[in-house]
Write a protein that holds these residues in place. Structure first.
Motif, mmCIF file in Angstrom:
data_model
loop_
_atom_site.group_PDB
_atom_site.id
_atom_site.type_symbol
_atom_site.label_atom_id
_atom_site.label_comp_id
_atom_site.label_asym_id
_atom_site.label_seq_id
_atom_site.Cartn_x
_atom_site.Cartn_y
_atom_site.Cartn_z
ATOM 1 N N GLY A 57 0.798 -1.213 0.000
ATOM 2 C CA GLY A 57 0.000 0.000 0.000
ATOM 3 C C GLY A 57 0.837 1.271 0.000
ATOM 4 O O GLY A 57 1.905 1.334 0.601
ATOM 5 N N HIS A 60 -5.039 -1.478 10.890
ATOM 6 C CA HIS A 60 -4.742 -2.278 9.702
ATOM 7 C C HIS A 60 -6.048 -2.744 9.072
ATOM 8 O O HIS A 60 -6.916 -3.276 9.758
ATOM 9 N N THR A 94 -6.729 -5.207 7.064
ATOM 10 C CA THR A 94 -6.829 -6.592 6.596
ATOM 11 C C THR A 94 -6.718 -7.565 7.759
ATOM 12 O O THR A 94 -5.763 -8.331 7.868
ATOM 13 N N GLU A 138 -1.109 -7.520 4.456
ATOM 14 C CA GLU A 138 -1.444 -6.555 3.415
ATOM 15 C C GLU A 138 -1.041 -7.051 2.031
ATOM 16 O O GLU A 138 -1.611 -6.635 1.018
ATOM 17 N N ARG A 153 -3.571 -7.929 -0.635
ATOM 18 C CA ARG A 153 -4.268 -6.946 -1.466
ATOM 19 C C ARG A 153 -3.605 -6.747 -2.830
ATOM 20 O O ARG A 153 -4.103 -6.006 -3.662
ATOM 21 N N ARG A 178 -2.940 2.158 4.494
ATOM 22 C CA ARG A 178 -3.729 1.487 5.526
ATOM 23 C C ARG A 178 -4.756 2.390 6.186
ATOM 24 O O ARG A 178 -5.881 1.972 6.443
ATOM 25 N N GLY A 191 2.862 -0.083 4.610
ATOM 26 C CA GLY A 191 3.088 -1.510 4.767
ATOM 27 C C GLY A 191 4.501 -1.898 4.365
ATOM 28 O O GLY A 191 5.095 -1.321 3.466
#
Length: 638
Positions: A148, A266, A268, A285, A288, A331, A438
């Motif tokens: 990210g 976060h 996720t 992460e 993603r 995030r 991240g």
């Protein structure tokens, strides 16, 4: 007190090189005369202890786990950033520097961030030399993936076990030095206090968690590598033992605590499953990269199985709102977007607190075997916890407390305002501003331990006479007695409420009033309730057993007592910062489209709080943030 960050002069790209060149040195023979105490044995602690020992210093390393291998760094799954540009996609040291400053919403110190980006390229070589099994391309070169907040692929990874593999590399270096005699390891040992002699940190007080013995250790410098304070929220992705005690004890001895309100949520995480859950589980992460985040467009569809919701009725909200970054939006932004969708009644799963992370498209494009090679252990973990296969249906995820950007204030040398007390990794405040990108936590921990502190500790140590303070000093005896009395106090209360019940109540309060969204009324309410809860804790908690043996409830009591005090500072910091930035989102300060609205005219500084003896009245010190290379702009990922 004026905060001297000791940022070197000269162009940004030359500051670290010039600083290394200008720093005083200690010859190898004299290094053996100095003792350095390293508290914590995660990536920052293990790498620092091993490297300082290799240089010749005498090192004592302390951890409350039974082995350094069990440090929480092991849980970081997705990867580690480095500006190697192996993908030839436009990455560079400057771009990593820029992405990190922007990702932190312009609330980090530029010079520290640039050094981090510079050092990142050396970390990978160091870890490969140690045998860390990074993923490789078909031709043998190291592979990269995206994370990210970046539009390049700079994240090196070892499947979904990157933290574990990096920690094993640092652990092997540490073990070599333990075997050589340069490091003396103290496992199952918890730090209870810092000992300050004539204004300098000269030792620590510890408790052996097996025998209960409280001891003093003297040294010429103290390094705190003890991680973050996310467990103040009770439910977080942190290991249950993670705590604020080491940094909070140092704070009460004079070290400034900077930006505690910068806590990262976060996006996720596996959603909460019950009222008595003790911790949360993170889904990396990295998922993603191949998973698409969505919720139903209509609230009436939330109860349907995902396969029965047609494509045209799905809202891929990150792709819609942030087309330039899509599912790899940072995030803080991704977390708030998930909360917003759930608040609109479009959340999925029990309680409507979940969104889908869907791999169907990637499985169709690349095949299940390829997805399993990239994330297999994460998919297995998800299935063991939820009983659902993410190969067959989307994962359900929801934001949770993860990382903390605040920590003890440090200067460019990683030394706090308390001379001799150095702070590394997540325990300090220096590199991530208001939001960490991240795959940058592993990068900072190893940068601080392997490459920064070996240079920056020497300028302090050359001003100190080696072994000039021993545990016979009156300050050590005083600190020992205070720690002993505090232990007895827990055992003498003999109340009726468990430690965990207080921790859970505190965590829920802080999450509700100072979690993903904060406002003035909620923070003021928290600041009324926290002191009352703390008072009840000290009159009603029950700690069974004794202090002369292994007693997990006594360990927890000490940690929760410090959380009870720290939570008040956390909310005070959030209340005073009348702006939204990164992980600190004040609902009163947002743009019409719901994005965070900074106030650079009034809050472009780091807030370093000084303990005054009155928890309700800390003293605020400000370090102005000056941006030479990355100009202040409205942060946008659209």
């Amino acid at each position: 007190m004026a905060l001297d960050s000791k940022i070197p002069s000269g162009p940004m790209a030359m500051k670290w090189s010039n600083h290394k060149q200008d720093s005083k040195l200690i010859n190898p023979k004299n290094k053996r005369k100095y003792t350095v105490l390293v508290v914590g044995s995660g990536l920052a602690g293990s790498s620092a202890a091993a490297t300082l020992s290799e240089l010749g210093y005498q090192v004592k390393c302390f951890c409350f786990q039974d082995s350094p291998r069990r440090a929480h760094s092991i849980a970081a799954q997705g990867g580690i950033n480095a500006a190697k540009n192996y993908q030839n996609d436009g990455d560079s040291v400057h771009r990593l520097f820029y992405d990190t400053v922007k990702g932190g919403d312009f609330r980090a110190r530029e010079a520290n961030v640039h050094r981090l980006a510079e050092v990142s390229v050396n970390i990978i070589d160091q870890c490969v030399a140690q045998g860390v099994p990074f993923a490789r391309e078909y031709g043998g070169g190291l592979a990269n993936r995206s994370f990210g907040g970046a539009q390049v692929s700079r994240t090196f990874y070892a499947r979904g076990q990157t933290g574990q593999q990096l920690l094993l590399g640092a652990y092997s270096a540490l073990n070599k030095e333990i075997n050589r005699g340069g490091v003396k390891m103290y496992p199952r040992t918890e730090m209870l206090d810092v000992v300050v002699v004539d204004g300098h940190a000269k030792g620590i007080i510890t408790r052996n968690l097996v025998t209960g013995k409280i001891e003093a250790h003297a040294g010429d410098a103290v390094l705190l590598c003890t991680g973050g304070y996310g467990n103040v929220f009770y439910l977080s992705t942190n290991a249950m033992g993670c705590n604020v005690t080491a940094t909070w004890r140092a704070h009460k001895k004079g070290a400034y605590f900077a930006n505690p309100c910068y806590t990262q949520i976060h996006p996720t995480c596996i959603p909460v499953s019950g009222d008595y859950q003790s911790k949360l589980t993170l889904m990396s992460e990295s998922l993603r990269n191949d998973g698409r985040v969505w919720v139903p467009k209509k609230a009436s569809d939330v109860g349907k199985p995902p396969a029965q919701i047609p494509e045209e009725d799905r809202d891929y909200y990150l792709e819609r709102k942030y087309p330039s970054f899509g599912n790899l939006a940072p995030r803080d932004i991704s977390s708030r977007a998930a909360k917003e969708a759930c608040d609109e009644g479009r959340g999925v799963g029990p309680g409507g607190r979940g969104v889908y992370l869907d791999f169907a498209e990637s499985i169709q494009l690349f095949g299940q075997k390829t997805i399993a090679e990239r994330y297999g252990n994460l998919f297995d973990m998800y299935e063991r916890i939820t009983g659902e296969s993410a190969y067959k249906q989307p994962m359900r995820i929801y934001p949770a407390v993860h990382y903390t950007m605040g920590g003890l204030w440090v200067d460019y040398n990683l030394m706090s305002n308390l001379p001799g007390l150095h702070v590394l990794g997540e325990a300090n405040f220096s590199d991530h501003g208001a939001n960490r990108l991240g795959a940058s936590a592993l990068m900072q921990g190893l940068a601080d331990g392997y490459f920064v502190i070996p240079t920056t500790i020497a300028p302090y140590l050359v001003t100190q006479k080696p072994a000039s303070v021993t545990t016979d000093h009156p300050e050590f005896k005083k600190a020992l007695e205070e720690a002993t009395q505090r232990t007895r106090k827990f055992l003498d209360i003999k109340g009726k409420r468990s430690v965990d019940s207080f921790h859970r109540e505190l965590g829920l309060l802080v999450w509700d009033k100072c979690g993903m969204a904060r406002d003035k009324a909620g923070l003021e309410e928290a600041l009324r309730k926290i002191p009352a809860l703390r008072e009840e804790f000290w009159s009603s908690v029950i700690v069974p057993g004794s202090g002369e043996a292994c007693n997990p409830e006594l360990e927890k009591a000490g940690r929760v007592a410090d959380f009870m005090e720290f939570a008040e500072l956390l909310c005070q910091d959030a209340l005073h910062r009348e702006e939204s930035c990164g992980g600190h989102f004040r609902t009163e300060h947002q743009y019409p489209d719901g994005e965070a609205r900074r106030d650079d005219d009034n809050f472009c500084y780091s807030a370093a709080w000084e303990y005054t003896g009155d928890l309700s009245k800390p003293n605020l010190n400000k370090e102005p943030l000056n941006f030479e290379e990355v100009h202040l702009t409205v942060r946008s990922y659209k």
